[in-house]
Scaffold this motif. Structure first.
Motif, PDB file in Angstrom:
ATOM      1  N   THR B  37      60.319  43.380  39.286  1.00 30.91           N
ATOM      2  CA  THR B  37      59.166  43.226  38.388  1.00 30.91           C
ATOM      3  C   THR B  37      58.086  42.411  39.086  1.00 30.91           C
ATOM      4  O   THR B  37      58.382  41.470  39.808  1.00 30.91           O
ATOM      5  N   GLY B  38      56.838  42.759  38.822  1.00 37.69           N
ATOM      6  CA  GLY B  38      55.735  41.980  39.369  1.00 37.69           C
ATOM      7  C   GLY B  38      55.734  40.599  38.749  1.00 37.69           C
ATOM      8  O   GLY B  38      56.092  40.440  37.584  1.00 37.69           O
ATOM      9  N   SER B  39      55.363  39.576  39.503  1.00 36.74           N
ATOM     10  CA  SER B  39      55.341  38.224  38.957  1.00 36.74           C
ATOM     11  C   SER B  39      54.224  38.108  37.930  1.00 36.74           C
ATOM     12  O   SER B  39      53.310  38.931  37.896  1.00 36.74           O
ATOM     13  N   ALA B  40      54.295  37.048  37.118  1.00 37.45           N
ATOM     14  CA  ALA B  40      53.276  36.864  36.072  1.00 37.45           C
ATOM     15  C   ALA B  40      51.892  36.668  36.684  1.00 37.45           C
ATOM     16  O   ALA B  40      50.876  36.921  36.067  1.00 37.45           O
ATOM     17  N   LEU B  41      51.870  36.223  37.925  1.00 43.66           N
ATOM     18  CA  LEU B  41      50.581  35.976  38.606  1.00 43.66           C
ATOM     19  C   LEU B  41      49.914  37.271  39.060  1.00 43.66           C
ATOM     20  O   LEU B  41      48.686  37.330  39.195  1.00 43.66           O
ATOM     21  N   ALA B  42      50.754  38.289  39.252  1.00 38.54           N
ATOM     22  CA  ALA B  42      50.249  39.525  39.860  1.00 38.54           C
ATOM     23  C   ALA B  42      48.945  40.059  39.256  1.00 38.54           C
ATOM     24  O   ALA B  42      47.997  40.309  39.991  1.00 38.54           O
ATOM     25  N   PRO B  43      48.848  40.197  37.920  1.00 47.55           N
ATOM     26  CA  PRO B  43      47.607  40.765  37.377  1.00 47.55           C
ATOM     27  C   PRO B  43      46.358  39.971  37.742  1.00 47.55           C
ATOM     28  O   PRO B  43      45.304  40.531  37.934  1.00 47.55           O
ATOM     29  N   PHE B  44      46.504  38.635  37.836  1.00 50.54           N
ATOM     30  CA  PHE B  44      45.339  37.817  38.181  1.00 50.54           C
ATOM     31  C   PHE B  44      44.955  38.018  39.641  1.00 50.54           C
ATOM     32  O   PHE B  44      43.796  38.074  40.002  1.00 50.54           O
ATOM     33  N   ILE B  45      45.987  38.094  40.458  1.00 55.18           N
ATOM     34  CA  ILE B  45      45.731  38.269  41.893  1.00 55.18           C
ATOM     35  C   ILE B  45      45.141  39.655  42.141  1.00 55.18           C
ATOM     36  O   ILE B  45      44.231  39.799  42.948  1.00 55.18           O
ATOM     37  N   TYR B  46      45.635  40.641  41.417  1.00 53.99           N
ATOM     38  CA  TYR B  46      45.140  42.006  41.630  1.00 53.99           C
ATOM     39  C   TYR B  46      43.620  42.079  41.480  1.00 53.99           C
ATOM     40  O   TYR B  46      42.951  42.842  42.161  1.00 53.99           O
ATOM     41  N   SER B  47      43.086  41.264  40.557  1.00 59.83           N
ATOM     42  CA  SER B  47      41.632  41.329  40.321  1.00 59.83           C
ATOM     43  C   SER B  47      40.848  40.745  41.494  1.00 59.83           C
ATOM     44  O   SER B  47      39.641  40.851  41.557  1.00 59.83           O
ATOM     45  N   LEU B  48      41.558  40.105  42.416  1.00 59.04           N
ATOM     46  CA  LEU B  48      40.871  39.501  43.572  1.00 59.04           C
ATOM     47  C   LEU B  48      40.725  40.447  44.748  1.00 59.04           C
ATOM     48  O   LEU B  48      40.023  40.153  45.699  1.00 59.04           O
ATOM     49  N   PHE B  49      41.454  41.547  44.727  1.00 55.07           N
ATOM     50  CA  PHE B  49      41.274  42.483  45.828  1.00 55.07           C
ATOM     51  C   PHE B  49      41.456  43.921  45.384  1.00 55.07           C
ATOM     52  O   PHE B  49      41.988  44.222  44.400  1.00 55.07           O
TER      53      PHE B  49
END
Lengths: 634, 49
Positions: B37-49
């Motif tokens: 599973t993607g970590s809880a941080l993943a969606p926030f990081i995704y918006s950065l790149f």
């Protein structure tokens, strides 16, 4: 009896597989879940394929997070003479924050189309934001059946935090084989159902609302720190190596040329995101400070080394470490069909003292428009070096010409600026937005603003910009927007025809012919053929004009007969062919001048009168033609 | 017919032969899903790149 018991035991053990197979069949029958194959038929263009909008969902745990890429149609059956390129990679590869024509592949497409006007190019960009080598591998292996002539790859910055990356996946992120197994299993609808059920349970347990508070994000990011040389660091490199190696091997087996670029990132104008405390040698912040001091002193070699070291030590691994570039280099050495595109060298050449910064890059990794032009140049030069398209590249569009003519509108450019302001306001940049200027916004600014906040689609923004330029009686602006639209929608003859008309109104016949030919190739029509043969005769290209004249004569929509003109042009072609083998023959150049004069083509006539008088300044016929020409002009 | 009847009887009485593999398979698939599973941080990081 014992035999039968064993048979029952065997059948019983097989039953679960049968039950799961039945469940899978039922789910498919009732249309549950998604088909993740890379391409689907384009509903808007018969006989064309486009990227499946669900293809990326396989790589994201929450399908709502799945990013969507470009939908660039290409022919199901590749047409003869078409050079087909697929592009794989991440946000830089798809042109973030500009997208559309800001992306490097569009710069490359524009340049190739103008360098080889008679070739057809299909450049299909399959890149997505937030993905890494797992997606590149997954997409890449599906390309074999689509007859690629070349594959272009730019990837590596998202290796740690991109979808399924070692830094963004719970426990098994560091095991490529297991991750790939899960990705494969996600093709099954049963697995998609299981994933959704577990996601529902997860949400119920953790609460529906996601806390967006900055502190929470900072805390979570702290959990994601990846120190240089740590286990996670090496797992990221291994993951990249495994995926790219297998992909290169696959393309190699099918003799498909691959051009893979090394990566560029901001060195001097981006301080490390997170630095380890203490020990100066291991502190990214300390290395960055020392680099700045060396730079101020003019010791650029030392500065470069320390800037790169600072990037390597940055605990938030948003920029690919040097080891990724090392892997790329090794791959190109290992596979003869794989070529390294040295983008880094190109960026260094165009950066002060060879140190990368805001001159070419917007923030940590994404190039500005100049940077994207350079990225396209790196790939263009690599294609040229490998002689993949042709052996002769003499009529090429130079990088300077490309930068001058590339149809990037002010709205595209401003959109990038606004997008950056929003991005940098948040974590991990935390740069406050500059105060808003107290003045009325230009139309371009209004459209770019609406585009950034998704109030407008790119197409609507371009349509409104075009209408604005037309109202303002600005044909140059209108031409730029129309060219931008034709690059975005290369199969729409309307935009090429419109660009052709606008070029003619701006007295740019060469450019007009280029656009009109594209329009005619896509959709032959009398008005296009008429504009084409007139422009080509003006440009003294009668042999090319004849093709369109014949079409126009056969599909004549006017009351005037084109038969006489057709006979005349046929004679003109014959005379010109003789003249080309005997360029000092004044009788022939006079004949050409007289011919053009008969149909009031002053430019064509003047050209051959000048040629006659250069060979024989006292030639009576030429002098007479000259006076006739002057009379027309007066 | 006799064969099927006997097999049904076998299934009803010896559930472990088919129920356990089914449970194990489903548990394995669930574990794989959870562990990747993607970590809880993943969606926030995704918006950065």
């Amino acid at each position: 009896m014992k035999k039968r018991l064993w048979l029952f035991k065997g059948l019983a053990v097989l039953l679960p597989v049968l039950l799961l197979g039945l469940a899978e069949g039922f789910l498919r029958l009732f249309g549950y879940g998604q088909d993740y194959r890379l391409f689907v038929e384009d509903p808007q263009h018969n006989g064309f394929l486009i990227m499946n909008q669900h293809a990326s969902e396989r790589y994201f745990t929450e399908t709502a997070n799945a990013t969507v890429g470009n939908f660039e149609p290409f022919r199901q059956r590749k047409a003869d003479g078409t050079f087909r390129i697929f592009v794989l990679g991440e946000s830089t590869t798809i042109g973030y924050p500009y997208f559309h024509n800001g992306s490097f592949h569009r710069w490359l497409h524009y340049r190739l189309m103008h360098t080889f006007p008679n070739r057809n190019f299909e450049i299909i960009n399959l890149s997505l934001t937030a993905v890494n080598s797992y997606t590149v591998f997954g997409f890449g292996k599906q390309l074999i059946d689509y007859e690629p002539d070349a594959i272009l790859i730019y990837t590596g910055h998202n290796e740690y935090y991109g979808a399924m990356g070692v830094g963004s996946t719970s426990s098994l992120g560091g095991h490529p084989a297991l991750v790939r197994l899960v990705l494969k299993l996600r093709e099954f609808r049963l697995m998609q159902l299981l994933n959704r059920m577990l996601g529902g349970i997860r949400k119920t347990v953790s609460g529906e609302n996601v806390d967006l508070r900055e502190n929470l994000m900072k805390r979570m990011a702290a959990d994601q720190q990846i120190p240089y040389g740590s286990e996670a660091y090496h797992q990221g490199i291994e993951q990249f190596k495994t995926n790219l190696n297998e992909l290169c091997q696959l393309f190699s087996e099918h003799h498909i040329p691959v051009l893979i670029s090394n990566l560029v990132s901001n060195e001097k104008d981006l301080k490390p995101f997170i630095s380890a405390p203490g020990n100066a040698a291991q502190s990214a912040q300390e290395q960055f400070k020392q680099a700045q001091q060396a730079y101020a002193k003019g010791d650029f070699k030392a500065a470069k080394n320390r800037f790169v070291r600072a990037k390597e030590l940055d605990l938030l691994r948003f920029r690919a470490p040097e080891a990724i570039n090392q892997v790329i280099q090794e791959l190109t050495a290992q596979y003869p069909n794989v070529t390294e595109v040295d983008t880094r060298a190109v960026f260094e050449r165009y950066s002060p003292n060879g140190i990368l910064g805001h001159e070419t890059l917007l923030e940590h990794v994404h190039p500005n428009l100049y940077g994207y032009a350079l990225l396209s140049d790196a790939f263009y030069e690599a294609l040229k070096k490998r002689k993949l398209i042709a052996a002769d590249w003499t009529n090429e569009l130079s990088l300077a010409q490309l930068r001058q003519h590339m149809p990037i509108t002010s709205v595209d450019s401003l959109k990038g600026v606004f997008e950056m302001l929003i991005l940098k306001e948040g974590w991990p940049f935390n740069e406050p937005m500059p105060p808003e200027e107290k003045r009325a916004k230009t139309v371009e600014e209004q459209l770019a603003g609406a585009l950034v906040v998704k109030q407008l689609s790119w197409r609507d923004a371009m349509d409104q910009l075009l209408a604005h330029y037309q109202n303002e009686n600005n044909p140059q602006g209108a031409l730029q927007v129309t060219e931008a639209l034709s690059l975005e929608y290369p199969y729409d003859p309307g935009f090429y025809a419109q660009a052709g008309k606008l070029s003619l109104s701006l007295n740019q016949p060469e450019q007009a012919v280029w656009h009109l030919k594209k329009a005619f190739d896509l959709e032959p029509a009398f008005p296009t053929a008429q504009s084409l043969f007139i422009s080509l005769l003006k440009l003294d290209r009668p042999d090319e004009a004849l093709v369109y004249l014949r079409y126009a004569a056969a599909h004549n929509e006017t009351q005037f007969s084109l038969t006489e003109l057709q006979t005349f042009v046929e004679q003109l072609v014959s005379v010109k062919n003789r003249y080309l083998t005997d360029t000092t023959n004044v009788a022939l150049s006079n004949q050409l001048a007289a011919g053009y004069l008969k149909f009031a083509n002053a430019d064509g006539a003047a050209k051959y009168v000048a040629k006659s008088l250069r060979t024989d300044p006292r030639n009576a016929v030429a002098l007479q033609l000259k006076s006739q020409l002057q009379a027309i002009k007066n | 017919m006799e064969f099927l009847r006997e097999f049904w009887l076998f299934m009803r009485t010896r559930k472990r032969y088919w129920l356990y593999p089914l449970l194990i398979l489903l548990l394995l698939l669930s574990a794989l899903t959870v562990l990747t599973t993607g970590s809880a941080l993943a969606p926030f990081i995704y918006s950065l790149f």
